[in-house]
Design a protein around this motif. Structure first.
Motif, PDB file in Angstrom:
ATOM      1  N   SER B  57     -17.826  73.235 -39.729  1.00  0.00           N
ATOM      2  CA  SER B  57     -18.911  72.946 -38.793  1.00  0.00           C
ATOM      3  C   SER B  57     -20.213  72.698 -39.552  1.00  0.00           C
ATOM      4  CB  SER B  57     -19.079  74.075 -37.774  1.00  0.00           C
ATOM      5  OG  SER B  57     -19.609  75.227 -38.377  1.00  0.00           O
ATOM      6  N   SER B 248     -20.316  83.381 -32.762  1.00  0.00           N
ATOM      7  CA  SER B 248     -20.128  83.219 -31.324  1.00  0.00           C
ATOM      8  C   SER B 248     -19.312  84.365 -30.745  1.00  0.00           C
ATOM      9  CB  SER B 248     -19.410  81.894 -31.043  1.00  0.00           C
ATOM     10  OG  SER B 248     -20.105  80.836 -31.622  1.00  0.00           O
ATOM     11  N   LYS B 272     -24.673  73.006 -32.546  1.00  0.00           N
ATOM     12  CA  LYS B 272     -24.213  73.072 -31.157  1.00  0.00           C
ATOM     13  C   LYS B 272     -22.923  73.889 -31.039  1.00  0.00           C
ATOM     14  CE  LYS B 272     -25.557  71.428 -27.145  1.00  0.00           C
ATOM     15  NZ  LYS B 272     -26.943  71.584 -26.676  1.00  0.00           N
ATOM     16  N   THR B 273     -22.152  73.916 -32.131  1.00  0.00           N
ATOM     17  CA  THR B 273     -20.879  74.651 -32.113  1.00  0.00           C
ATOM     18  C   THR B 273     -21.071  76.077 -31.628  1.00  0.00           C
ATOM     19  OG1 THR B 273     -20.427  73.406 -34.107  1.00  0.00           O
ATOM     20  CG2 THR B 273     -18.818  75.072 -33.498  1.00  0.00           C
ATOM     21  N   ILE B 275     -23.242  77.338 -29.532  1.00  0.00           N
ATOM     22  CA  ILE B 275     -23.402  77.423 -28.080  1.00  0.00           C
ATOM     23  C   ILE B 275     -22.099  77.054 -27.380  1.00  0.00           C
ATOM     24  CG2 ILE B 275     -24.679  76.507 -26.100  1.00  0.00           C
ATOM     25  CD1 ILE B 275     -27.062  76.138 -27.941  1.00  0.00           C
ATOM     26  N   ASP B 276     -21.427  76.028 -27.899  1.00  0.00           N
ATOM     27  CA  ASP B 276     -20.158  75.614 -27.291  1.00  0.00           C
ATOM     28  C   ASP B 276     -19.165  76.762 -27.270  1.00  0.00           C
ATOM     29  OD1 ASP B 276     -21.183  73.125 -26.959  1.00  0.00           O
ATOM     30  OD2 ASP B 276     -20.154  72.219 -28.668  1.00  0.00           O
ATOM     31  N   LEU B 277     -19.073  77.487 -28.379  1.00  0.00           N
ATOM     32  CA  LEU B 277     -18.068  78.550 -28.477  1.00  0.00           C
ATOM     33  C   LEU B 277     -18.495  79.807 -27.727  1.00  0.00           C
ATOM     34  CD1 LEU B 277     -16.977  78.255 -32.214  1.00  0.00           C
ATOM     35  CD2 LEU B 277     -15.751  77.468 -30.194  1.00  0.00           C
ATOM     36  N   GLY B 279     -20.626  79.938 -25.094  1.00  0.00           N
ATOM     37  CA  GLY B 279     -20.792  79.693 -23.663  1.00  0.00           C
ATOM     38  C   GLY B 279     -22.046  80.379 -23.128  1.00  0.00           C
ATOM     39  N   GLN B 321     -23.113  62.585 -31.801  1.00  0.00           N
ATOM     40  CA  GLN B 321     -22.947  64.035 -31.932  1.00  0.00           C
ATOM     41  C   GLN B 321     -24.330  64.648 -31.883  1.00  0.00           C
ATOM     42  OE1 GLN B 321     -20.320  66.202 -32.612  1.00  0.00           O
ATOM     43  NE2 GLN B 321     -18.857  64.568 -32.201  1.00  0.00           N
ATOM     44  N   SER B 324     -27.698  68.807 -36.060  1.00  0.00           N
ATOM     45  CA  SER B 324     -27.485  70.180 -36.511  1.00  0.00           C
ATOM     46  C   SER B 324     -28.348  70.406 -37.737  1.00  0.00           C
ATOM     47  CB  SER B 324     -26.009  70.425 -36.820  1.00  0.00           C
ATOM     48  OG  SER B 324     -25.804  70.577 -38.190  1.00  0.00           O
ATOM     49  N   GLY B 391     -28.259  77.234 -22.284  1.00  0.00           N
ATOM     50  CA  GLY B 391     -27.481  76.460 -23.247  1.00  0.00           C
ATOM     51  C   GLY B 391     -28.301  75.467 -24.039  1.00  0.00           C
ATOM     52  N   LYS B 392     -29.653  75.598 -24.024  1.00  0.00           N
ATOM     53  CA  LYS B 392     -30.498  74.663 -24.783  1.00  0.00           C
ATOM     54  C   LYS B 392     -31.467  75.434 -25.663  1.00  0.00           C
ATOM     55  CE  LYS B 392     -30.354  70.572 -21.938  1.00  0.00           C
ATOM     56  NZ  LYS B 392     -29.404  71.100 -20.900  1.00  0.00           N
TER      57      LYS B 392
END
Lengths: 357, 397
Positions: B57, B248, B272-273, B275-277, B279, B321, B324, B391-392
């Motif tokens: 990542s 995460s 972003k990974t 936040i994605d993981l 949630g 994408q 980062s 999430g931001k």
């Protein structure tokens, strides 16, 4: 008749060793790309560990899932002695091997009474303990950050700094490892070990001091790992705990199994096959499965290990040998298996490579 | 055992021959070196990132940024008319591999300088290789030990904010909220270790009390045990030093245990990974990061704003994408080398000297001021405190 056979066999062995040396000598002339040469250096280093592991697994029939620990002890021993105490690399390597032998003796004395799966688990535990030791003894080992500044290998005034010179150094050690293993296997102890592998009880009844031999071969095999670790430390000149974890132990077992457990040359093929396969998977899988993560090769290695165990219990070398024997029998149906060949020739290829035994 | 003593003698003699041959081969290899240097038209820069494996990542956006930069430089005519080739190497998040790839870049590709690797561990692995071969190395990782002790790291620079700078920023923040009792949780690898050391050193000086210190493995899937112990010590604030995916997982566990204390992360979650993981669990996480994540909201007089907005727009357009901060570290590493190369020409030693003289270089991770005593060149000004809301990333204060 028997004597003649034996002399012929020794002759072939000698030829094989000379051929091997010639090949080793010639390779750097053909491969000038240092990256590939570097890979062959690594193949050599891993081969030394795996030859030791094969002595233990293939001949004595004892499984070790903690060999990365001995490999790591060698690396850390060499690294610490040369960096912190200013030792020369060669005595440091010997001292590290001695320390590793002691550790292996202590581990072996307490665990080798166990058998099969229990032994595998005990060695696994020992490996994890050593790994945690590397991680947590921050003041001594540098902890997870590792430590750098390990000097290049030197013998007298010779500095092995270039890839080519290190290649010859490593493969010299591989050669010594092969010859030593060969002699152990062909000696009285080697036969006793194979008897142990067949049936420990039967061997003990025939007067083989099973426990003593098991510890001895365990220590020898650990020293193989330690020497390889020392060579690794001086090659990479930086060490941290991560190459000496559980996964490395599993990879060593995988290399041994793929190459053929009960064989001296098998490890070389096993290591080369696994490393080349890794490179191939790294190149091919992202094209086929662009979203695949970094750990996919473990799946492939698992599948290959299962396939090898089912279809080629003797590994690559055993498989090819079996195929050759079957082919030559099919070509001349008149020949009957020579009863004189037993037990030395049939034993290793007939199932002695199985992991579970 | 001593049956073939005679044959062994033969073996020994042939072995000596082998060793003699090796001496001859050393000379042969040198010849190929001089042959390879005929292509002087293209400037080659090496870039080693953790493209596959656990740290991918970080490595993937770094590689993409490096390639984006290569494209842009060549589009505007290269460096002083020379086209640039960035030779990418993947170290597979593996230290042994990092050394091999570095040797390959130095000896086979003969690159002028190397950017990367992505993590402290893999960077540490090749520091020696760069020093011994006298090749400038600009790492994209954070650990202070990469560039310290400076007298053994003349050839090594780095672009990610020093852990010590990040620690300082976090301690400043703790001062503003008035927290005194701190729990520290770190992943047990080079990155976490470096943060732990830095914080343990700085905390007492700032009058902070570390009430709990816990570690977890880089590949662990559950940190409930460590968090439970932390919870029992009732800290006023919890600091986590990790990168995704484990960062995460900690965050999820943290919310499951309903710990009230604010959760502060390190700059290791600037992609972003995370936040994605994590949630919804990621909401309300506070962490220091480079300004990239909130580039558009910066005041117009910020010296980095122009560079940041352009990079973010170009990157997001080309790769579809999200930006980062790691990509930014990679971008900085390569562009700093390019700037030095532009002034010094294709000479490793001169490039090193120019890198050391870098002043007021507005990069993605901050404004760099290198000196012979400081090879990381950033201060706390390079960082802002962010909070994750819905999430931001949002700028705190």
């Amino acid at each position: 008749m028997k004597q003649k056979e034996r002399a012929k066999k020794n002759y072939f062995k000698c030829i094989a060793q000379i051929l091997f040396m010639l090949m080793v000598a010639v390779i750097p002339l053909l491969i000038t790309n240092t990256y590939y040469l570097g890979n062959i250096v690594l193949i050599g280093i891993y081969s030394i560990v795996v030859i030791g592991l094969c002595l233990l697994m293939g001949y004595a029939g004892q499984v070790s899932l903690g060999h990365a620990a001995f490999y790591g002890l060698g690396a850390y021993g060499s690294g610490l002695l040369t960096v912190n105490w200013g030792w020369e690399p060669l005595p440091a390597m010997l001292a590290a091997a001695l320390i590793t032998a002691l550790v292996a003796y202590v581990i072996g004395a307490s665990t080798l009474k166990l058998r099969e799966h229990y032994l595998a688990l005990a060695t696994l535990g020992a490996g994890v303990i050593v790994y945690i030791f590397f991680n947590e003894q921050v003041n001594l080992t540098g902890g997870p950050s590792g430590f750098s500044g390990i000097p290049y290998f030197t013998i007298g005034g010779w500095v092995f700094s270039s890839e080519v010179s290190y290649y010859y150094l490593v493969w010299f050690f591989v050669f010594v490892a092969v010859v030593f293993a060969r002699n152990v296997v062909d000696s009285r102890i080697g036969r006793a070990l194979r008897a142990l592998h067949g049936s420990e009880l039967a061997a003990a009844c025939m007067g083989v001091p099973a426990y003593k031999y098991k510890i001895q071969v365990f220590v020898v095999s650990a020293v193989y790992g330690s020497v390889a670790g020392s060579l690794y430390a001086h090659y990479v000149t930086f060490i941290s705990p991560s190459p000496f974890g559980f996964q490395a132990s599993v990879e060593f077992v995988l290399m041994a199994a793929i190459g053929g457990l009960a064989s001296i040359w098998g490890p070389l093929f096993g290591v080369a096959a696994v490393l080349m396969l890794t490179e191939l998977l790294r190149a091919v899988v992202p094209i086929l499965l662009p979203t695949a993560g970094g750990e996919f090769e473990i799946i492939f290695f698992g599948l290959i290990l299962v396939a090898v165990m089912i279809f080629m219990p003797g590994g690559l070398t055993g498989g090819v040998k079996d195929w050759w024997v079957r082919r030559s029998h099919a070509a001349s149906p008149g020949t009957v298996t020579d009863p004189d060949k037993a037990p030395e020739d049939i034993l290793p290829s007939a199932g002695s490579g199985r992991l579970s035994k | 055992m001593f049956r073939f003593a005679g044959k062994k003698l033969v073996l020994l003699v042939s072995l000596l021959l082998v060793l003699l041959l090796s001496a001859g081969c050393g000379g042969g290899a040198d010849k190929s070196v001089s042959q390879g240097e005929q292509e002087k038209e293209v400037y080659k820069i090496g870039a080693i990132f953790d493209i596959t494996g656990p740290a991918s990542s970080l490595g993937v956006p770094e590689r993409d940024s490096a390639l984006l930069l290569e494209e842009q430089i060549n589009a505007r005519g290269g460096i002083n008319g020379h086209p640039v080739k960035i030779v990418i190497g993947d170290n597979e998040s593996n230290e042994t591999k990092a050394v091999q790839v570095a040797k390959k870049l130095i000896e086979v590709d003969k690159v002028l300088a190397i950017a990367g690797p992505s993590t402290t561990g893999t960077s540490m692995a090749i520091v020696d290789t760069a020093q011994k071969n006298q090749v400038p190395l600009v790492s994209a990782a954070a650990g202070v030990s990469i560039v310290n002790p400076i007298d053994q790291r003349q050839w090594v620079f780095k672009t990610a904010q020093n852990d010590s700078v990040v620690v300082e920023k976090i301690i400043d923040y703790l001062g503003t909220i008035g927290a005194k009792k701190v729990a520290f949780l770190s992943m047990n690898n080079a990155y976490g270790d470096s943060g732990r050391k830095g914080f343990a050193e700085a905390a007492p000086k700032a009058g902070l009390e570390i009430v709990a210190e816990e570690k977890f493995g880089a590949t662990d899937n559950d940190m409930t045990a460590q968090l439970t112990r932390i919870k029992s010590k009732q800290p006023e604030v919890v600091i986590v030093w990790a990168i995704p995916p484990s960062a995460s997982i900690v965050t999820k566990n943290y919310r499951q245990l309903k710990i009230d204390a604010p959760l502060i992360h390190s700059h290791g979650i600037g992609n972003k990974t995370f936040i994605d993981l994590a949630g919804d669990a990621a909401n309300d996480v506070i962490f220091p990061a480079g300004k990239l994540l909130v580039a558009e909201n910066l005041p117009d007089n910020d010296p980095q704003k122009e560079v940041l907005v352009k990079y973010a727009a170009d990157y997001e357009k080309k790769y579809s994408q999200p930006r980062s901060t790691f990509g930014g570290h990679g971008w900085d590493a390569v562009s700093m080398i390019v700037a030095a190369l532009e002034k010094a020409g294709p000479d490793r030693a001169k490039i090193r000297d120019e890198l050391e003289k870098t002043q007021n270089f507005a990069g993605i991770s901050g404004v760099f001021n290198m000196s012979p005593q400081d090879h990381s060149g950033l201060t706390t000004d390079a960082l802002v405190m962010l909070k994750i809301v819905d999430g931001k990333w949002t700028l705190l204060k």
